[in-house]
Design a protein around this motif. Structure first.
Motif, PDB file in Angstrom:
ATOM      1  N   SER A 121       0.858  -1.174   0.000  1.00 45.63           N
ATOM      2  CA  SER A 121       0.000   0.000   0.000  1.00 45.63           C
ATOM      3  C   SER A 121       0.898   1.229   0.000  1.00 45.63           C
ATOM      4  CB  SER A 121      -0.896   0.002   1.246  1.00 45.63           C
ATOM      5  OG  SER A 121      -1.465   1.277   1.469  1.00 45.63           O
ATOM      6  N   SER A 122       0.427   2.298  -0.632  1.00 44.33           N
ATOM      7  CA  SER A 122       1.130   3.588  -0.576  1.00 44.33           C
ATOM      8  C   SER A 122       0.088   4.642  -0.241  1.00 44.33           C
ATOM      9  CB  SER A 122       1.826   3.891  -1.900  1.00 44.33           C
ATOM     10  OG  SER A 122       2.602   5.071  -1.815  1.00 44.33           O
ATOM     11  N   SER A 123      -0.431   4.548   0.982  1.00 42.27           N
ATOM     12  CA  SER A 123      -1.635   5.274   1.371  1.00 42.27           C
ATOM     13  C   SER A 123      -1.439   6.259   2.509  1.00 42.27           C
ATOM     14  CB  SER A 123      -2.730   4.269   1.774  1.00 42.27           C
ATOM     15  OG  SER A 123      -3.049   3.391   0.714  1.00 42.27           O
ATOM     16  N   LEU A 124      -0.225   6.355   3.038  1.00 44.29           N
ATOM     17  CA  LEU A 124       0.021   7.227   4.182  1.00 44.29           C
ATOM     18  C   LEU A 124       0.941   8.380   3.795  1.00 44.29           C
ATOM     19  CD1 LEU A 124       0.624   4.717   7.115  1.00 44.29           C
ATOM     20  CD2 LEU A 124      -1.436   6.016   6.605  1.00 44.29           C
ATOM     21  N   TYR A 125       0.606   9.542   4.311  1.00 47.81           N
ATOM     22  CA  TYR A 125       1.468  10.716   4.150  1.00 47.81           C
ATOM     23  C   TYR A 125       1.872  11.154   5.558  1.00 47.81           C
ATOM     24  CZ  TYR A 125       3.028  14.061   0.590  1.00 47.81           C
ATOM     25  OH  TYR A 125       3.774  14.773  -0.321  1.00 47.81           O
ATOM     26  N   PRO A 126       3.134  10.960   5.948  1.00 47.71           N
ATOM     27  CA  PRO A 126       3.543  11.262   7.332  1.00 47.71           C
ATOM     28  C   PRO A 126       3.712  12.767   7.593  1.00 47.71           C
ATOM     29  CG  PRO A 126       5.005   9.650   6.271  1.00 47.71           C
ATOM     30  CD  PRO A 126       4.210  10.312   5.192  1.00 47.71           C
ATOM     31  N   VAL A 127       2.669  13.518   7.308  1.00 42.30           N
ATOM     32  CA  VAL A 127       2.664  14.954   7.523  1.00 42.30           C
ATOM     33  C   VAL A 127       1.227  15.359   7.802  1.00 42.30           C
ATOM     34  CG1 VAL A 127       2.312  15.512   5.083  1.00 42.30           C
ATOM     35  CG2 VAL A 127       3.427  17.182   6.570  1.00 42.30           C
ATOM     36  N   LYS A 128       1.027  16.427   8.516  1.00 39.72           N
ATOM     37  CA  LYS A 128      -0.335  16.859   8.824  1.00 39.72           C
ATOM     38  C   LYS A 128      -0.705  18.059   7.971  1.00 39.72           C
ATOM     39  CE  LYS A 128      -4.259  16.738  10.868  1.00 39.72           C
ATOM     40  NZ  LYS A 128      -5.215  15.699  10.466  1.00 39.72           N
ATOM     41  N   THR A 129      -1.765  17.909   7.175  1.00 42.64           N
ATOM     42  CA  THR A 129      -2.320  19.021   6.420  1.00 42.64           C
ATOM     43  C   THR A 129      -3.801  19.134   6.768  1.00 42.64           C
ATOM     44  OG1 THR A 129      -3.126  17.817   4.463  1.00 42.64           O
ATOM     45  CG2 THR A 129      -0.773  18.341   4.540  1.00 42.64           C
ATOM     46  N   ASP A 130      -4.478  20.133   6.211  1.00 38.83           N
ATOM     47  CA  ASP A 130      -5.902  20.270   6.485  1.00 38.83           C
ATOM     48  C   ASP A 130      -6.741  19.272   5.703  1.00 38.83           C
ATOM     49  OD1 ASP A 130      -5.360  21.490   4.022  1.00 38.83           O
ATOM     50  OD2 ASP A 130      -7.067  22.848   4.206  1.00 38.83           O
ATOM     51  N   ARG A 160       7.660  20.158   9.130  1.00 38.40           N
ATOM     52  CA  ARG A 160       7.788  19.072   8.157  1.00 38.40           C
ATOM     53  C   ARG A 160       6.959  19.431   6.932  1.00 38.40           C
ATOM     54  NH1 ARG A 160       6.999  12.958  10.030  1.00 38.40           N
ATOM     55  NH2 ARG A 160       9.133  13.405  10.688  1.00 38.40           N
ATOM     56  N   LEU A 161       7.510  19.224   5.747  1.00 39.78           N
ATOM     57  CA  LEU A 161       6.840  19.586   4.507  1.00 39.78           C
ATOM     58  C   LEU A 161       6.590  18.362   3.633  1.00 39.78           C
ATOM     59  CD1 LEU A 161       8.826  22.795   3.494  1.00 39.78           C
ATOM     60  CD2 LEU A 161       6.567  22.685   4.562  1.00 39.78           C
ATOM     61  N   PRO A 162       5.444  18.308   2.939  1.00 36.66           N
ATOM     62  CA  PRO A 162       5.203  17.239   1.970  1.00 36.66           C
ATOM     63  C   PRO A 162       6.143  17.398   0.784  1.00 36.66           C
ATOM     64  CG  PRO A 162       3.461  18.884   1.861  1.00 36.66           C
ATOM     65  CD  PRO A 162       4.321  19.255   3.028  1.00 36.66           C
ATOM     66  N   ALA A 163       6.721  16.284   0.332  1.00 40.94           N
ATOM     67  CA  ALA A 163       7.728  16.351  -0.730  1.00 40.94           C
ATOM     68  C   ALA A 163       7.346  15.555  -1.972  1.00 40.94           C
ATOM     69  CB  ALA A 163       9.069  15.848  -0.198  1.00 40.94           C
ATOM     70  N   SER A 164       6.222  14.857  -1.949  1.00 41.79           N
ATOM     71  CA  SER A 164       5.907  13.904  -3.011  1.00 41.79           C
ATOM     72  C   SER A 164       5.169  14.477  -4.211  1.00 41.79           C
ATOM     73  CB  SER A 164       5.082  12.740  -2.436  1.00 41.79           C
ATOM     74  OG  SER A 164       5.913  11.863  -1.715  1.00 41.79           O
ATOM     75  N   GLY A 165       4.975  15.773  -4.242  1.00 40.22           N
ATOM     76  CA  GLY A 165       4.362  16.336  -5.442  1.00 40.22           C
ATOM     77  C   GLY A 165       2.895  16.645  -5.268  1.00 40.22           C
TER      78      GLY A 165
END
Length: 305
Positions: free
Chosen positions: A166-175, A208-213
């Protein structure tokens, strides 16, 4: 109901291993219609979909042309809804040498479904994709990265239906999404043989910033996106994951003036500049399919599940 939080017992030790394709990052695409996105979920209902202009075939073929010219192979997480309506599109993806994976049936978020609903969702979507392509589907991505602690049971059902990762988690908090407490490197959720391969994040001073696009890639200056991808991979000791949607390259798609201002900004901003950014991305990094990059993990035999 109060949201659950994850403890360390929710995870086995994170997997940190050199990938089979040294230096290669994963290029991934979430294949869905422009009107099925989270930005428009308060504007359109499923009852509206038949009356809206379908552009997913045109958009995805355009992206395939770009990837072919840039010599990029990637993983396409497709909705079962798209597979049922446009089987020739999925065949084109596979014929170009890309991995085909599952994005659920029609973009329902996981926390809106019961266990029975989710099982039916992945059975139908996985079955539709496999029937069309003749390829066994081993990868899954939750719509809108909606895998939360309240639905941790999805791993058992993914396992029972033959998925391997699975590739379903983003280890960052956004709204909109995110689970900051999740590991940053690939890991086995407790009592599961499914490998979770989290999206890439990068720690910078004070946050922490999202980096995956995704939309962040359209909105950020290119130099910053490149920095976050490269350094996020180093920090997690795992190959970075990039993701996008075919509709992000389509400047001729309908403009939804009824949508909230923030939703319109997220959806449309930066689309005209995206092709040039992708061209630079293709030159700056080596790209591959999830199933190849993580082959050494996915072929492991789990003992003591």
């Amino acid at each position: 109901m109060k949201a659950k939080t994850l403890s360390a017992s929710s995870f086995k030790a994170p997997i940190v291993k050199a990938n089979a394709l040294s230096g290669t990052f994963a290029f991934t695409v979430d294949v869905e219609e422009w009107f099925q996105v989270g930005a428009f979920e308060t504007t359109f209902t499923k009852a509206d979909w038949p009356s809206l202009e379908s552009r997913v075939e045109l958009q995805t073929l355009k992206l395939l042309d770009f990837m072919r010219g840039a010599s990029i192979k990637g993983t396409f997480f497709c909705l079962g809804w798209v597979a049922e309506k446009y089987p020739s599109l999925l065949k084109a993806i596979v014929n170009d040498g890309h991995e085909i994976a599952c994005h659920g049936l029609d973009h329902d978020r996981l926390f809106t479904m019961s266990k029975a609903d989710f099982k039916a969702d992945i059975q139908r979507s996985k079955g539709a994709i496999e029937d069309v392509t003749g390829v066994t589907v081993i990868g899954y991505r939750a719509p809108s990265f909606s895998l939360t602690p309240n639905v941790w049971w999805v791993y058992d059902l993914l396992d029972s239906e033959g998925f391997k990762y699975s590739s379903s988690l983003y280890p960052v908090k956004t709204d909109h999404y995110g689970m900051e407490s999740a590991p940053r490197a690939p890991f086995y959720p407790a009592n599961s043989s499914i490998v979770e391969i989290p999206m890439t994040v990068c720690d910078v001073p004070f946050r922490r910033l999202p980096a995956s696009g995704g939309g962040y890639f359209r909105l950020m200056p290119y130099w910053l996106s490149r920095y976050l991808l490269r350094n996020g991979a180093k920090q997690s000791s795992a190959p970075a994951i990039f993701y996008m949607h075919p509709w992000e390259m389509d400047t001729d798609q309908p403009y939804v003036k009824e949508a909230p201002l923030l939703s319109r900004f997220r959806h449309y901003q930066g689309q005209a500049r995206l092709p040039a950014k992708l061209t630079r991305l293709a030159k700056d990094f080596s790209w591959g399919r999830m199933q190849d990059i993580y082959e050494n993990i996915l072929t492991e035999v789990k003992v003591g599940k």
